[in-house]
Every structure is written in structure tokens, then in C-alpha cells.
Design an enzyme around this catalytic site. Structure first.
Site, PDB file in Angstrom:
ATOM      1  N   TYR A 176       0.794  -1.232   0.000  1.00 43.41           N
ATOM      2  CA  TYR A 176       0.000   0.000   0.000  1.00 43.41           C
ATOM      3  C   TYR A 176       0.826   1.280   0.000  1.00 43.41           C
ATOM      4  O   TYR A 176       0.259   2.368  -0.068  1.00 43.41           O
ATOM      5  CB  TYR A 176      -0.948   0.006   1.207  1.00 43.41           C
ATOM      6  CG  TYR A 176      -1.910  -1.158   1.201  1.00 43.41           C
ATOM      7  CD1 TYR A 176      -2.973  -1.196   0.314  1.00 43.41           C
ATOM      8  CD2 TYR A 176      -1.741  -2.232   2.065  1.00 43.41           C
ATOM      9  CE1 TYR A 176      -3.851  -2.269   0.288  1.00 43.41           C
ATOM     10  CE2 TYR A 176      -2.613  -3.310   2.054  1.00 43.41           C
ATOM     11  CZ  TYR A 176      -3.662  -3.325   1.164  1.00 43.41           C
ATOM     12  OH  TYR A 176      -4.523  -4.386   1.144  1.00 43.41           O
ATOM     13  N   ASN A 181     -13.279   3.866  -1.827  1.00 44.59           N
ATOM     14  CA  ASN A 181     -12.442   2.687  -1.623  1.00 44.59           C
ATOM     15  C   ASN A 181     -13.083   1.986  -0.436  1.00 44.59           C
ATOM     16  O   ASN A 181     -12.838   2.346   0.713  1.00 44.59           O
ATOM     17  CB  ASN A 181     -10.991   3.060  -1.337  1.00 44.59           C
ATOM     18  CG  ASN A 181     -10.108   1.837  -1.186  1.00 44.59           C
ATOM     19  OD1 ASN A 181     -10.593   0.732  -0.970  1.00 44.59           O
ATOM     20  ND2 ASN A 181      -8.800   2.049  -1.279  1.00 44.59           N
ATOM     21  N   HIS A 183     -15.990  -6.512  -1.437  1.00 42.54           N
ATOM     22  CA  HIS A 183     -16.207  -7.912  -1.786  1.00 42.54           C
ATOM     23  C   HIS A 183     -17.353  -8.560  -1.016  1.00 42.54           C
ATOM     24  O   HIS A 183     -17.654  -9.728  -1.237  1.00 42.54           O
ATOM     25  CB  HIS A 183     -14.915  -8.695  -1.536  1.00 42.54           C
ATOM     26  CG  HIS A 183     -13.694  -7.939  -1.934  1.00 42.54           C
ATOM     27  ND1 HIS A 183     -13.383  -7.659  -3.249  1.00 42.54           N
ATOM     28  CD2 HIS A 183     -12.729  -7.344  -1.187  1.00 42.54           C
ATOM     29  CE1 HIS A 183     -12.268  -6.948  -3.289  1.00 42.54           C
ATOM     30  NE2 HIS A 183     -11.858  -6.746  -2.058  1.00 42.54           N
ATOM     31  N   ASP A 242     -26.304  -1.053  -2.310  1.00 44.35           N
ATOM     32  CA  ASP A 242     -27.674  -0.543  -2.323  1.00 44.35           C
ATOM     33  C   ASP A 242     -27.742   0.927  -1.923  1.00 44.35           C
ATOM     34  O   ASP A 242     -28.558   1.678  -2.460  1.00 44.35           O
ATOM     35  CB  ASP A 242     -28.568  -1.385  -1.423  1.00 44.35           C
ATOM     36  CG  ASP A 242     -28.871  -2.761  -2.005  1.00 44.35           C
ATOM     37  OD1 ASP A 242     -28.573  -3.002  -3.196  1.00 44.35           O
ATOM     38  OD2 ASP A 242     -29.399  -3.609  -1.256  1.00 44.35           O
ATOM     39  N   HIS A 280      -9.055   1.405  -5.797  1.00 47.80           N
ATOM     40  CA  HIS A 280      -8.244   0.535  -4.939  1.00 47.80           C
ATOM     41  C   HIS A 280      -6.779   0.844  -5.198  1.00 47.80           C
ATOM     42  O   HIS A 280      -6.380   1.052  -6.353  1.00 47.80           O
ATOM     43  CB  HIS A 280      -8.510  -0.942  -5.231  1.00 47.80           C
ATOM     44  CG  HIS A 280      -9.924  -1.340  -4.989  1.00 47.80           C
ATOM     45  ND1 HIS A 280     -10.422  -1.542  -3.725  1.00 47.80           N
ATOM     46  CD2 HIS A 280     -10.952  -1.529  -5.854  1.00 47.80           C
ATOM     47  CE1 HIS A 280     -11.706  -1.851  -3.827  1.00 47.80           C
ATOM     48  NE2 HIS A 280     -12.050  -1.840  -5.102  1.00 47.80           N
ATOM     49  N   THR A 289      -4.170  -1.221  -4.663  1.00 42.83           N
ATOM     50  CA  THR A 289      -3.539  -2.375  -5.303  1.00 42.83           C
ATOM     51  C   THR A 289      -4.416  -2.881  -6.444  1.00 42.83           C
ATOM     52  O   THR A 289      -5.602  -2.554  -6.524  1.00 42.83           O
ATOM     53  CB  THR A 289      -3.333  -3.528  -4.299  1.00 42.83           C
ATOM     54  OG1 THR A 289      -4.611  -3.992  -3.845  1.00 42.83           O
ATOM     55  CG2 THR A 289      -2.484  -3.093  -3.115  1.00 42.83           C
ATOM     56  N   ARG A 320     -10.856 -11.490  -3.645  1.00 41.10           N
ATOM     57  CA  ARG A 320     -10.820 -10.047  -3.914  1.00 41.10           C
ATOM     58  C   ARG A 320     -11.190  -9.709  -5.362  1.00 41.10           C
ATOM     59  O   ARG A 320     -11.322  -8.542  -5.713  1.00 41.10           O
ATOM     60  CB  ARG A 320      -9.444  -9.475  -3.593  1.00 41.10           C
ATOM     61  CG  ARG A 320      -9.097  -9.536  -2.125  1.00 41.10           C
ATOM     62  CD  ARG A 320      -7.787  -8.814  -1.852  1.00 41.10           C
ATOM     63  NE  ARG A 320      -7.250  -9.153  -0.556  1.00 41.10           N
ATOM     64  CZ  ARG A 320      -7.598  -8.585   0.595  1.00 41.10           C
ATOM     65  NH1 ARG A 320      -8.514  -7.627   0.604  1.00 41.10           N
ATOM     66  NH2 ARG A 320      -7.035  -8.961   1.720  1.00 41.10           N
TER      67      ARG A 320
END
Length: 146
Positions: free
Chosen positions: A24, A78, A84, A91, A104, A106, A115
Site C-alpha cells: 500500500y 475505496n 467484496h 444498495d 483501490h 492495489t 478479492r
């Protein structure tokens, strides 16, 4: 053009800068948020980026609902691990009808198979992943010109 953008970061993103820096990077969430706000200010047209981070799904959903009342024109999210798993966040985004980008740090498609599934991607205006923290910069630029 959108004047008000909401940048939402989900679980564990408050640990950016110290959490798994090999994946990250070393940039903190505070630095990412400040850079996003500076991007908006630099436009000198009254644009703003509101920032929000929470580790709890329900609070993220509540913040998305509030965005509609605040006149937010675009969301950058993010959702971290909730990407996931969370039908609720999906919603909420659909319920407000605010366009959004999923971002994201990565490339989630180069990571664990679980993922690879996103509950958000098929409804997002765009998905940016794997660009490191630059993904936020690109997202803000796009959102402010939407």
C-alpha cells in the site's frame, strides 16, 4: 461540472502509511485526503472534496445517505474489504443515484481470488485499481470534471 465530491475510505484504510507498506506504500490516509482537497481548491471554482473514513459498514452506509442531502455530485469510494462483501453499500450507492468511482490502491485482480469479486464495479462509472495512491488523484480529477 461537479462542485462537491465525497471521498469515502472503508475498513483499515486509516492504517495507510504503516499497514503493509510493500503493498500500500507509505503515504498516509491523511496525506491522501489533503491532496484530494488541495486538488479541488486548486480549481479555484468553489469545488470541494469532503473526506470520510470508517471501519463500520453501517456508518459508511449512513454517510452515503447523508451525501444526497448535502448535494454531493460524485462519490469516490475505496470500500476496502467491504467491496467484496457489502450488498448494503452497493444498495446505498444505488439508492442515492450519485455517480461513483470505485478505487483501490492495489490491483485486486492480482491478489487473492476472493478479492476479484466486487459488489460495486458493475454500477460504478469507472474502476481504478493498481495505480497506488495516484488512483485517488486520477479519481478526483475525473470527478471534478464530471
Amino acid at each position: 461540472m461537479v462542485k462537491k465530491v465525497l471521498l469515502i475510505n472503508g475498513p483499515n484504510l486509516n492504517l495507510l502509511g504503516t499497514r503493509e507498506p510493500e503493498k500500500y506504500g507509505t503515504t498516509s490516509l491523511k496525506d491522501i485526503e489533503q491532496a484530494a482537497q488541495n486538488q479541488a481548491t486548486a480549481k479555484q471554482d468553489g469545488s470541494e472534496v469532503l473526506v470520510y473514513q470508517n471501519n463500520t459498514e453501517g456508518f459508511i452506509i449512513d454517510r452515503i445517505h447523508l451525501a444526497k442531502q448535502e448535494g454531493v455530485g460524485f462519490i469516490i469510494i475505496n470500500a476496502g474489504a467491504y467491496t467484496h462483501t457489502s450488498v448494503g453499500i452497493r444498495d446505498a450507492l444505488l439508492g442515492t443515484a450519485i455517480p461513483f468511482i470505485e478505487v483501490h490502491i492495489t490491483n485486486v485482480h492480482q491478489r487473492e481470488p476472493f478479492r476479484h469479486q466486487s459488489y460495486l464495479s458493475d454500477k460504478a462509472v469507472a474502476v481504478i485499481c493498481g495505480l497506488g495512491v495516484y488512483g485517488y488523484t486520477a479519481s478526483v480529477e475525473y470527478a471534478l470534471n464530471y
